[in-house]
Design an enzyme around this catalytic site. Structure first.
Site, PDB file in Angstrom:
ATOM      1  N   ARG A 122       0.605  -1.102  -0.062  1.00  0.00           N
ATOM      2  CA  ARG A 122       0.299  -0.108  -0.010  1.00  0.00           C
ATOM      3  C   ARG A 122       0.769   1.343  -0.053  1.00  0.00           C
ATOM      4  O   ARG A 122       0.597   2.365   0.350  1.00  0.00           O
ATOM      5  CB  ARG A 122      -0.914  -0.118   1.368  1.00  0.00           C
ATOM      6  CG  ARG A 122      -1.985  -1.202   1.074  1.00  0.00           C
ATOM      7  CD  ARG A 122      -2.916  -1.032   2.170  1.00  0.00           C
ATOM      8  NE  ARG A 122      -3.778  -2.308   2.120  1.00  0.00           N
ATOM      9  CZ  ARG A 122      -3.476  -3.512   2.800  1.00  0.00           C
ATOM     10  NH1 ARG A 122      -2.472  -3.374   3.761  1.00  0.00           N
ATOM     11  NH2 ARG A 122      -4.280  -4.322   2.659  1.00  0.00           N
ATOM     12  N   LYS A 144       3.816  11.588 -11.037  1.00  0.00           N
ATOM     13  CA  LYS A 144       2.520  10.874 -11.590  1.00  0.00           C
ATOM     14  C   LYS A 144       3.429   9.539 -11.902  1.00  0.00           C
ATOM     15  O   LYS A 144       4.515   9.546 -12.651  1.00  0.00           O
ATOM     16  CB  LYS A 144       2.133  11.491 -13.017  1.00  0.00           C
ATOM     17  CG  LYS A 144       1.230  12.572 -12.834  1.00  0.00           C
ATOM     18  CD  LYS A 144       0.556  12.890 -14.184  1.00  0.00           C
ATOM     19  CE  LYS A 144      -0.122  14.207 -14.081  1.00  0.00           C
ATOM     20  NZ  LYS A 144      -0.839  14.637 -15.314  1.00  0.00           N
ATOM     21  N   GLU A 236      -3.716  18.242 -10.646  1.00  0.00           N
ATOM     22  CA  GLU A 236      -4.248  18.689 -11.879  1.00  0.00           C
ATOM     23  C   GLU A 236      -5.877  18.778 -11.786  1.00  0.00           C
ATOM     24  O   GLU A 236      -6.620  18.552 -12.723  1.00  0.00           O
ATOM     25  CB  GLU A 236      -4.139  17.672 -13.158  1.00  0.00           C
ATOM     26  CG  GLU A 236      -3.996  18.440 -14.364  1.00  0.00           C
ATOM     27  CD  GLU A 236      -3.385  17.419 -15.653  1.00  0.00           C
ATOM     28  OE1 GLU A 236      -2.560  16.619 -15.192  1.00  0.00           O
ATOM     29  OE2 GLU A 236      -4.288  17.536 -16.616  1.00  0.00           O
ATOM     30  N   ARG A 243      -1.742  22.554 -13.620  1.00  0.00           N
ATOM     31  CA  ARG A 243      -0.890  21.404 -14.055  1.00  0.00           C
ATOM     32  C   ARG A 243      -1.287  21.327 -15.425  1.00  0.00           C
ATOM     33  O   ARG A 243      -0.354  20.715 -16.253  1.00  0.00           O
ATOM     34  CB  ARG A 243      -0.913  20.353 -13.287  1.00  0.00           C
ATOM     35  CG  ARG A 243       0.140  19.232 -13.574  1.00  0.00           C
ATOM     36  CD  ARG A 243       0.405  18.347 -12.321  1.00  0.00           C
ATOM     37  NE  ARG A 243       1.088  17.356 -12.781  1.00  0.00           N
ATOM     38  CZ  ARG A 243       1.790  16.564 -11.806  1.00  0.00           C
ATOM     39  NH1 ARG A 243       1.555  16.427 -10.515  1.00  0.00           N
ATOM     40  NH2 ARG A 243       2.818  15.751 -12.624  1.00  0.00           N
ATOM     41  N   ASN A 247       0.513  20.128 -20.544  1.00  0.00           N
ATOM     42  CA  ASN A 247       0.297  19.664 -21.551  1.00  0.00           C
ATOM     43  C   ASN A 247       0.092  20.272 -22.922  1.00  0.00           C
ATOM     44  O   ASN A 247      -0.351  19.928 -23.933  1.00  0.00           O
ATOM     45  CB  ASN A 247      -1.341  18.945 -21.458  1.00  0.00           C
ATOM     46  CG  ASN A 247      -1.233  17.934 -20.228  1.00  0.00           C
ATOM     47  OD1 ASN A 247      -0.345  17.177 -20.089  1.00  0.00           O
ATOM     48  ND2 ASN A 247      -2.349  17.798 -19.770  1.00  0.00           N
ATOM     49  N   HIS A 250       0.741  18.397 -25.893  1.00  0.00           N
ATOM     50  CA  HIS A 250       0.499  17.082 -25.870  1.00  0.00           C
ATOM     51  C   HIS A 250      -0.966  16.622 -26.385  1.00  0.00           C
ATOM     52  O   HIS A 250      -1.166  15.305 -26.740  1.00  0.00           O
ATOM     53  CB  HIS A 250       0.579  16.773 -24.232  1.00  0.00           C
ATOM     54  CG  HIS A 250       1.785  16.934 -23.900  1.00  0.00           C
ATOM     55  ND1 HIS A 250       2.810  17.970 -23.906  1.00  0.00           N
ATOM     56  CD2 HIS A 250       2.437  15.914 -23.208  1.00  0.00           C
ATOM     57  CE1 HIS A 250       4.205  17.621 -23.433  1.00  0.00           C
ATOM     58  NE2 HIS A 250       3.805  16.442 -22.929  1.00  0.00           N
TER      59      HIS A 250
HETATM   60  N1  LIG Z   1       5.229  10.618 -15.179  1.00  0.00           N
HETATM   61  C1  LIG Z   1       5.142  11.733 -15.780  1.00  0.00           C
HETATM   62  O1  LIG Z   1       5.041  12.810 -15.284  1.00  0.00           O
HETATM   63  C2  LIG Z   1       5.709  11.608 -17.325  1.00  0.00           C
HETATM   64  C3  LIG Z   1       5.842  12.744 -17.952  1.00  0.00           C
HETATM   65  C4  LIG Z   1       6.461  12.628 -19.246  1.00  0.00           C
HETATM   66  C5  LIG Z   1       6.594  11.106 -19.758  1.00  0.00           C
HETATM   67  N2  LIG Z   1       6.227  10.464 -18.917  1.00  0.00           N
HETATM   68  C6  LIG Z   1       6.488   8.785 -19.648  1.00  0.00           C
HETATM   69  O2  LIG Z   1       7.916   8.626 -20.009  1.00  0.00           O
HETATM   70  C7  LIG Z   1       8.046   7.847 -20.881  1.00  0.00           C
HETATM   71  C8  LIG Z   1       9.151   8.009 -21.812  1.00  0.00           C
HETATM   72  O3  LIG Z   1      10.254   8.510 -21.199  1.00  0.00           O
HETATM   73  P1  LIG Z   1      11.669   8.232 -21.854  1.00  0.00           P
HETATM   74  O4  LIG Z   1      11.848   9.103 -22.856  1.00  0.00           O
HETATM   75  O5  LIG Z   1      12.704   8.803 -20.794  1.00  0.00           O
HETATM   76  O6  LIG Z   1      11.675   6.902 -22.455  1.00  0.00           O
HETATM   77  P2  LIG Z   1      12.410   5.492 -21.908  1.00  0.00           P
HETATM   78  O7  LIG Z   1      12.300   5.334 -20.442  1.00  0.00           O
HETATM   79  O8  LIG Z   1      11.752   4.422 -22.802  1.00  0.00           O
HETATM   80  O9  LIG Z   1      13.956   5.745 -22.397  1.00  0.00           O
HETATM   81  C9  LIG Z   1      14.169   6.041 -23.714  1.00  0.00           C
HETATM   82  C10 LIG Z   1      15.289   4.780 -24.223  1.00  0.00           C
HETATM   83  O10 LIG Z   1      16.384   5.162 -23.674  1.00  0.00           O
HETATM   84  C11 LIG Z   1      17.235   4.352 -23.116  1.00  0.00           C
HETATM   85  N3  LIG Z   1      18.039   4.735 -22.034  1.00  0.00           N
HETATM   86  C12 LIG Z   1      17.710   5.404 -21.030  1.00  0.00           C
HETATM   87  N4  LIG Z   1      18.674   5.824 -20.209  1.00  0.00           N
HETATM   88  C13 LIG Z   1      19.706   5.913 -21.055  1.00  0.00           C
HETATM   89  C14 LIG Z   1      21.142   6.251 -20.998  1.00  0.00           C
HETATM   90  N5  LIG Z   1      21.723   7.001 -20.099  1.00  0.00           N
HETATM   91  N6  LIG Z   1      22.083   6.054 -22.077  1.00  0.00           N
HETATM   92  C15 LIG Z   1      21.679   5.197 -23.203  1.00  0.00           C
HETATM   93  N7  LIG Z   1      20.279   4.684 -23.180  1.00  0.00           N
HETATM   94  C16 LIG Z   1      19.432   5.223 -22.125  1.00  0.00           C
HETATM   95  C17 LIG Z   1      16.225   3.320 -22.474  1.00  0.00           C
HETATM   96  O11 LIG Z   1      16.329   1.849 -22.293  1.00  0.00           O
HETATM   97  C18 LIG Z   1      15.089   3.699 -23.535  1.00  0.00           C
HETATM   98  O12 LIG Z   1      15.503   2.750 -24.679  1.00  0.00           O
HETATM   99  C19 LIG Z   1       6.495   7.552 -21.226  1.00  0.00           C
HETATM  100  O13 LIG Z   1       6.164   6.190 -21.029  1.00  0.00           O
HETATM  101  C20 LIG Z   1       5.949   8.506 -20.779  1.00  0.00           C
HETATM  102  O14 LIG Z   1       4.462   8.170 -20.827  1.00  0.00           O
HETATM  103  C21 LIG Z   1       6.033  10.211 -17.683  1.00  0.00           C
END
Ligand SMILES: NC(=O)c1ccc[n+]([C@@H]2O[C@H](COP(=O)([O-])OP(=O)(O)OC[C@H]3O[C@@H](n4cnc5c(N)ncnc54)[C@H](O)[C@@H]3O)[C@@H](O)[C@H]2O)c1
Length: 365
Positions: A122, A144, A236, A243, A247, A250
């Site tokens: 939890r 988030k 939000e 917040r 977007n 987006h």
């Molecule tokens: N929680 C939030 O507020 C929020 C906000 C924006 C995006 N997101 C989410 O984030 C995700 C996208 O995040 P992302 O773009 O980091 O994608 P990701 O985590 O898939 O990383 C992108 C790629 O880079 C690789 N990678 C990571 N660090 C690396 C490094 N230092 N060197 C080489 N490769 C590396 C990963 O293995 C992956 O293949 C989506 O799922 C999206 O929905 C969440």
């Protein structure tokens, strides 16, 4: 906690937390690990297969004695079945209510690990150690967490603020250029919605590599904008603005990602194309000048990002993907638009025909 050059605070009462930002700077994380070891708290590291490989020296140096699970790299791992495997891993290693999870990776790891922390017993503590630029300036801050369902992205999740965020730009040296640029899209977006100076800085001196001397300061600025917005409207829930302003671009961007099947267009690339469309829309609504809209497209391009759809996609399909029914074509829609460079607003009365026009100006058919 008082903010310093290297530490920002997300102010949320007793859930406030620090964001440590630097280059080749692991002191804060090392001290935190020492404290946790002294307290004999059990921990786990959640990472992905690529990060585990390319950041093996960092991970082994700092987290050598902590049980670790690496999910397969990529968005397709952000699902309930990976979540279950992670939760079983935590149980097998006897994590308890006092335990703590380190999320070491990009946004996928951060969202999944954060959600695992929110569900396990939890709710237990977690710390974000972002390794992509997008995770550093966006997903690791704000609480988030969640996973995708087959029916759609981020449909299951929880709000859980991390205990701390540790950003070290040295981690980005192994990130490929396309992924780096995807993170820049969120930084440009932050400038557009709240900081004209940041936008103009990126206009004058685009940032395309992790060893750029301005990068730490730019990340700090983007995190500070996100921290302020989150502090004012954590869930939000504000009727307008708040917040939801994060977007910007987006609504278009998610539709592009959705229609292209989350392949070929990275999230940040969708945000870049979507923000250019949102700027075009803002210009058509008379909120900003056409010249400003062109400037915005030029800044995304200069920072290594696409500004138009990579392939011709029917505008009606994108409109559908926004959850806007074609039947409502004569109706009015809610969008985040720009009232100037450095200020965004939520607008409830956006005519659908202008949205269609922005889509077709961006390459939709
Ligand atoms: N929680 C939030 O507020 C929020 C906000 C924006 C995006 N997101 C989410 O984030 C995700 C996208 O995040 P992302 O773009 O980091 O994608 P990701 O985590 O898939 O990383 C992108 C790629 O880079 C690789 N990678 C990571 N660090 C690396 C490094 N230092 N060197 C080489 N490769 C590396 C990963 O293995 C992956 O293949 C989506 O799922 C999206 O929905 C969440």
């Amino acid at each position: 906690m008082k903010d310093s050059d290297s530490i920002l605070t997300v102010t949320l009462g007793d859930r406030s937390y620090p964001i440590h930002i630097g280059r080749n700077e692991t002191t804060g994380l090392t001290h935190t690990l020492e404290r946790i070891r002294d307290q004999k708290r059990s921990c786990a590291v959640i990472t992905d297969s690529t990060v585990e490989l390319v950041q093996s020296a960092f991970i082994n140096d700092l987290f050598h004695d902590i049980p670790r699970i690496a999910i397969p790299a990529g968005e397709s791992s952000k699902n309930l079945s990976q979540l279950e495997q992670v939760l079983e891993f935590l149980a097998e290693h006897r994590l308890n209510r006092q335990s703590l999870i380190f999320a070491v990776g990009g946004g996928v790891v951060g969202d999944l690990a954060g959600f695992a922390a929110a569900c396990y017993m939890r709710g237990i503590d977690f710390i974000q150690v972002p390794t992509t630029l997008l995770a550093m300036v966006d997903s690791s801050v704000g609480g988030k967490t969640g996973v995708n369902l087959a029916s759609g992205k981020n449909l299951v999740g929880a709000f859980l603020q991390p205990q701390a965020v540790f950003i070290d730009t040295l981690r980005l040296d192994t990130l490929d250029k396309k992924e780096f640029a995807a993170g820049m899209a969120e930084i440009i977006k932050a400038g557009l919605l709240a900081d004209r100076e940041l936008f103009e800085k990126l206009e004058q001196k685009p940032v395309t590599s992790s060893n750029d001397p301005n990068l730490v300061q730019i990340i700090r600025r983007a995190c500070s904008i996100k921290a302020q917005i989150v502090s004012a409207d954590e869930r939000e829930s504000t009727a307008s603005g708040g917040r939801a302003l994060l977007n910007l671009g987006h609504t278009f961007g998610h539709a592009i990602e959705n229609v292209t099947g989350y392949q070929g267009v990275l999230h940040g690339e969708g945000v870049a194309i979507g923000t250019v469309m949102a700027a075009d829309l803002s210009a058509m609504m008379g909120l900003i000048s056409p010249g400003d809209s062109q400037r915005i497209a030029a800044v995304f391009a200069a920072n290594g990002l696409p500004t138009r759809l990579p392939t011709a996609i029917p505008a009606a399909k994108l409109l559908d993907a926004m959850g806007r029914d074609k039947k409502n074509r004569d109706g009015l829609l809610r969008f985040v638009v720009l009232s100037s460079i450095g200020e965004a607003i939520t607008h409830d009365n956006v005519p659908v025909d202008l949205v269609m026009k922005a889509l077709s100006n961006g390459g939709a058919t």
